[in-house]
Write a protein that holds these residues in place. Structure first.
Motif, short mmCIF file in Angstrom:
data_model
loop_
_atom_site.label_atom_id
_atom_site.label_comp_id
_atom_site.label_asym_id
_atom_site.label_seq_id
_atom_site.Cartn_x
_atom_site.Cartn_y
_atom_site.Cartn_z
N HIS A 1 35.28 57.43 45.45
CA HIS A 1 34.20 56.89 46.28
C HIS A 1 33.59 57.94 47.20
O HIS A 1 32.37 58.03 47.33
CB HIS A 1 34.71 55.69 47.09
CG HIS A 1 33.68 55.11 48.00
ND1 HIS A 1 32.65 54.33 47.54
CD2 HIS A 1 33.50 55.23 49.34
CE1 HIS A 1 31.88 53.98 48.55
NE2 HIS A 1 32.38 54.51 49.65
N ASP A 2 34.42 58.75 47.85
CA ASP A 2 33.91 59.74 48.80
C ASP A 2 32.99 60.74 48.13
O ASP A 2 31.91 61.06 48.66
CB ASP A 2 35.06 60.46 49.51
CG ASP A 2 35.81 59.55 50.46
OD1 ASP A 2 35.30 58.45 50.81
OD2 ASP A 2 36.93 59.93 50.86
N LYS A 3 33.39 61.26 46.98
CA LYS A 3 32.56 62.24 46.26
C LYS A 3 31.27 61.58 45.77
O LYS A 3 30.19 62.18 45.85
CB LYS A 3 33.34 62.83 45.08
CG LYS A 3 32.61 63.95 44.39
CD LYS A 3 32.45 65.14 45.32
CE LYS A 3 31.85 66.32 44.59
NZ LYS A 3 31.53 67.43 45.48
N GLU B 1 29.73 59.09 47.15
CA GLU B 1 28.87 58.89 48.31
C GLU B 1 28.22 60.21 48.75
O GLU B 1 27.05 60.25 49.11
CB GLU B 1 29.64 58.28 49.47
CG GLU B 1 28.73 57.91 50.63
CD GLU B 1 29.41 57.05 51.67
OE1 GLU B 1 28.68 56.54 52.53
OE2 GLU B 1 30.64 56.87 51.62
N GLU B 2 28.98 61.28 48.68
CA GLU B 2 28.45 62.61 49.01
C GLU B 2 27.26 62.96 48.11
O GLU B 2 26.24 63.45 48.57
CB GLU B 2 29.56 63.64 48.84
CG GLU B 2 29.17 65.06 49.08
CD GLU B 2 30.31 66.02 48.76
OE1 GLU B 2 30.01 67.10 48.20
OE2 GLU B 2 31.48 65.69 49.05
#
Length: 114
Positions: free
Chosen positions: A94-96, A98-99
């Motif tokens: 998820h973090d990547k 979103e980035e």
């Protein structure tokens, strides 16, 4: 999607993916391929409106993107970005994802649209 539905090698690969529990994705009218193969039986799925009758045994959600286990379906052309970012989050986290959404200005676009 109709041509894909008749493609034997594609059907073989999809069956192998399903048996191995690997991700399978289809967007727009393409979920009909999964539905006619019986791969959506007892699953939740979405597709282009008017094609839902081909999702044999599935619960049609009407959502832009529906994830049910290893099967990811998308509604249609307008779902391309949400669908792609859903797949990306599943593949790289998820973090990547979103980035990348921020870098590609998708988050900005969605904030302006609300």
């Amino acid at each position: 999607a109709t041509n894909l539905k008749e493609h034997k090698q594609l059907a073989d690969v999809l069956r192998q993916q399903a048996e191995a529990g690997r991700m399978i994705g289809a967007i727009c009218a393409a979920p009909m391929v999964l539905g006619t193969m019986g791969l959506l039986q007892g699953r939740r799925a979405t597709c282009y409106p008017g094609v839902e009758h081909t999702l044999h045994g599935a619960e049609y959600t009407g959502q832009l993107v529906t994830v049910d286990g290893n099967i990811i379906t998308g509604e249609g052309p307008a779902a391309a970005f949400p669908y792609a970012y859903t797949l990306l989050a599943m593949l790289v986290g998820h973090d990547k994802a979103e980035e990348i959404q921020i870098a590609m200005r998708y988050k900005h676009l969605m904030a302006e649209g609300s």
